[in-house]
Design a protein around this motif. Sequence first.
Motif, PDB file in Angstrom:
ATOM      1  N   PHE A  28      -8.138 -11.460  13.784  1.00  0.00           N
ATOM      2  CA  PHE A  28      -7.242 -11.133  12.665  1.00  0.00           C
ATOM      3  C   PHE A  28      -7.924 -10.164  11.683  1.00  0.00           C
ATOM      4  CE2 PHE A  28      -5.140 -15.610  12.992  1.00  0.00           C
ATOM      5  CZ  PHE A  28      -4.412 -15.186  14.099  1.00  0.00           C
ATOM      6  N   GLY A  29      -9.165  -9.774  11.994  1.00  0.00           N
ATOM      7  CA  GLY A  29      -9.883  -8.844  11.118  1.00  0.00           C
ATOM      8  C   GLY A  29     -10.640  -9.535   9.995  1.00  0.00           C
ATOM      9  N   ARG A  30     -10.826 -10.861  10.118  1.00  0.00           N
ATOM     10  CA  ARG A  30     -11.545 -11.630   9.076  1.00  0.00           C
ATOM     11  C   ARG A  30     -12.819 -12.204   9.670  1.00  0.00           C
ATOM     12  NH1 ARG A  30      -8.483  -9.866   4.809  1.00  0.00           N
ATOM     13  NH2 ARG A  30      -6.286 -10.056   5.352  1.00  0.00           N
ATOM     14  N   SER A  31     -13.408 -13.178   8.959  1.00  0.00           N
ATOM     15  CA  SER A  31     -14.544 -13.880   9.548  1.00  0.00           C
ATOM     16  C   SER A  31     -14.481 -15.347   9.138  1.00  0.00           C
ATOM     17  CB  SER A  31     -15.859 -13.247   9.110  1.00  0.00           C
ATOM     18  OG  SER A  31     -16.006 -13.358   7.725  1.00  0.00           O
ATOM     19  N   PHE A  32     -15.172 -16.176   9.918  1.00  0.00           N
ATOM     20  CA  PHE A  32     -15.152 -17.622   9.720  1.00  0.00           C
ATOM     21  C   PHE A  32     -16.273 -18.004   8.765  1.00  0.00           C
ATOM     22  CE2 PHE A  32     -16.075 -21.896  11.985  1.00  0.00           C
ATOM     23  CZ  PHE A  32     -15.178 -22.587  11.176  1.00  0.00           C
ATOM     24  N   GLY A  33     -15.935 -18.308   7.533  1.00  0.00           N
ATOM     25  CA  GLY A  33     -16.910 -18.705   6.524  1.00  0.00           C
ATOM     26  C   GLY A  33     -16.177 -19.454   5.431  1.00  0.00           C
ATOM     27  N   PHE A  34     -16.288 -20.765   5.447  1.00  0.00           N
ATOM     28  CA  PHE A  34     -15.430 -21.583   4.589  1.00  0.00           C
ATOM     29  C   PHE A  34     -15.855 -21.576   3.119  1.00  0.00           C
ATOM     30  CE2 PHE A  34     -13.343 -25.207   2.792  1.00  0.00           C
ATOM     31  CZ  PHE A  34     -12.118 -25.225   3.440  1.00  0.00           C
ATOM     32  N   SER A  35     -17.193 -21.566   2.879  1.00  0.00           N
ATOM     33  CA  SER A  35     -17.648 -21.767   1.502  1.00  0.00           C
ATOM     34  C   SER A  35     -17.378 -20.571   0.600  1.00  0.00           C
ATOM     35  CB  SER A  35     -19.125 -22.157   1.476  1.00  0.00           C
ATOM     36  OG  SER A  35     -19.894 -21.104   1.998  1.00  0.00           O
ATOM     37  N   SER A  36     -16.971 -19.425   1.189  1.00  0.00           N
ATOM     38  CA  SER A  36     -16.535 -18.307   0.342  1.00  0.00           C
ATOM     39  C   SER A  36     -15.415 -18.751  -0.582  1.00  0.00           C
ATOM     40  CB  SER A  36     -16.029 -17.153   1.213  1.00  0.00           C
ATOM     41  OG  SER A  36     -17.055 -16.685   2.033  1.00  0.00           O
ATOM     42  N   ASN A  37     -14.649 -19.748  -0.114  1.00  0.00           N
ATOM     43  CA  ASN A  37     -13.554 -20.271  -0.940  1.00  0.00           C
ATOM     44  C   ASN A  37     -14.051 -20.852  -2.260  1.00  0.00           C
ATOM     45  OD1 ASN A  37     -11.158 -19.786   0.604  1.00  0.00           O
ATOM     46  ND2 ASN A  37     -11.894 -21.311   2.070  1.00  0.00           N
ATOM     47  N   LEU A  38     -15.245 -21.446  -2.234  1.00  0.00           N
ATOM     48  CA  LEU A  38     -15.777 -22.033  -3.475  1.00  0.00           C
ATOM     49  C   LEU A  38     -16.006 -20.924  -4.493  1.00  0.00           C
ATOM     50  CD1 LEU A  38     -18.397 -24.533  -1.961  1.00  0.00           C
ATOM     51  CD2 LEU A  38     -16.064 -25.036  -2.706  1.00  0.00           C
ATOM     52  N   ARG A  39     -16.516 -19.787  -4.002  1.00  0.00           N
ATOM     53  CA  ARG A  39     -16.760 -18.648  -4.882  1.00  0.00           C
ATOM     54  C   ARG A  39     -15.428 -18.078  -5.392  1.00  0.00           C
ATOM     55  NH1 ARG A  39     -18.805 -12.876  -3.341  1.00  0.00           N
ATOM     56  NH2 ARG A  39     -19.466 -12.129  -5.383  1.00  0.00           N
ATOM     57  N   THR A  40     -14.451 -18.024  -4.498  1.00  0.00           N
ATOM     58  CA  THR A  40     -13.127 -17.528  -4.894  1.00  0.00           C
ATOM     59  C   THR A  40     -12.521 -18.420  -5.975  1.00  0.00           C
ATOM     60  OG1 THR A  40     -12.803 -16.682  -2.660  1.00  0.00           O
ATOM     61  CG2 THR A  40     -10.841 -16.907  -4.026  1.00  0.00           C
ATOM     62  N   LEU A  41     -12.642 -19.740  -5.794  1.00  0.00           N
ATOM     63  CA  LEU A  41     -12.090 -20.668  -6.785  1.00  0.00           C
ATOM     64  C   LEU A  41     -12.801 -20.511  -8.125  1.00  0.00           C
ATOM     65  CD1 LEU A  41     -11.569 -23.765  -4.453  1.00  0.00           C
ATOM     66  CD2 LEU A  41      -9.767 -22.389  -5.542  1.00  0.00           C
ATOM     67  N   CYS A  42     -14.121 -20.220  -8.088  1.00  0.00           N
ATOM     68  CA  CYS A  42     -14.866 -19.950  -9.325  1.00  0.00           C
ATOM     69  C   CYS A  42     -14.338 -18.680  -9.997  1.00  0.00           C
ATOM     70  CB  CYS A  42     -16.359 -19.762  -9.043  1.00  0.00           C
ATOM     71  SG  CYS A  42     -17.241 -21.308  -8.818  1.00  0.00           S
ATOM     72  N   ALA A  43     -14.058 -17.654  -9.183  1.00  0.00           N
ATOM     73  CA  ALA A  43     -13.555 -16.396  -9.733  1.00  0.00           C
ATOM     74  C   ALA A  43     -12.212 -16.617 -10.424  1.00  0.00           C
ATOM     75  CB  ALA A  43     -13.416 -15.352  -8.624  1.00  0.00           C
ATOM     76  N   ILE A  44     -11.368 -17.441  -9.798  1.00  0.00           N
ATOM     77  CA  ILE A  44     -10.063 -17.720 -10.396  1.00  0.00           C
ATOM     78  C   ILE A  44     -10.245 -18.509 -11.700  1.00  0.00           C
ATOM     79  CG2 ILE A  44      -7.874 -18.949 -10.084  1.00  0.00           C
ATOM     80  CD1 ILE A  44      -8.179 -18.371  -7.036  1.00  0.00           C
ATOM     81  N   ALA A  45     -11.137 -19.510 -11.653  1.00  0.00           N
ATOM     82  CA  ALA A  45     -11.330 -20.379 -12.821  1.00  0.00           C
ATOM     83  C   ALA A  45     -11.962 -19.649 -13.996  1.00  0.00           C
ATOM     84  CB  ALA A  45     -12.178 -21.594 -12.433  1.00  0.00           C
TER      85      ALA A  45
END
Lengths: 188, 137
Positions: A28-45
């Motif tokens: 799909f043109g992405r990569s498998f890395g789950f913990s990037s989400n933690l950083r994304t949630l920090c960016a949103i917060a």
Amino acid sequence: MWEFLINPWPWWFSGAAISVTMFALILFGRSFGFSSNLRTLCAIATRRKVRFFDFDWKKETWNLIFLVGAIIGGYLANTYMNHGEAVQISQATITDLAALGFGEPSTSSSGVQPDELYAWENVLTIRGFLILAVAGLLVGFGTRYAGGCTSGHAISGLSDLQLPSLIAVIGFFTGGLIMTHLLYPFIF
Amino acid sequence: MRFIKYLLVGIFFGILMAKSEAFSWYRIQEMFRFQAFHMFGIIGTAVVLGVIGTWLIKKLKINDIHGEKIIFTPKEKGFYRYFLGGSIFGLGWALGGACPGPMVVSIGYGVLSMLVVFFFSIVGTFLYGEVRDRLPH
């Protein structure tokens, strides 16, 4: 077929399924890395007011959708694919854990996580809460420091024969072995 | 609609983490005590198939579904961040019995107290962002 799928999956099937997950995301043109989400949630917060979290998180929306899917998958597995038995671990582990005060996996609770850590009556004590909070802090801090977690380093990174990922995985096991063999006797 | 495929892969991942039992604290304890092959078999199979597939994608120059070249970005060189960060991660992984993916699968499975661990993992990532300039990398 369904019988096979609702029973606990054998290791080779589970490992192959993880590969399917990784390659689906790669195709799909992405990569498998789950913990990037933690950083994304920090960016949103933090609304991009902290430098490390000042990036265009909207580009990571796909991974948040993947996270939502993972929650739904956990729900579906328990609701429609439950074989009605607790996790079957080795007798040696049951004996070791009993010495630390942990009971056997039991269907009277979730069957997958220990009541000693995750039942609300234990979570809502100062000691129980601190254990879970510290576990979370270590995982979140460590994964960003190392630049990835089990999915990003142990699966994606090792698949690409990345030396940094091998060092990170050696780190994962160093920390895990220290916690299990040296610190558990003091904590539990 | 273009996001639905990520939702479906996520659902597949959630089911697989649950049915493989890799999201269970008991399985992680069993792994760190080297008392069963299960977790090593799972990770080993995923890595062996991953190495073969990654090699094939590079060798055959396979494109992604948008027709773009698939790029595997090499990780930055370094030692301290990987070893120290990895070790800190490992301490938490063994204590709570879950890494970030399995945490949210557990929450979906009904272990709602895992929200505490997940919330503090976000706080941990935030703290790293605050102190990263003072850490060896």
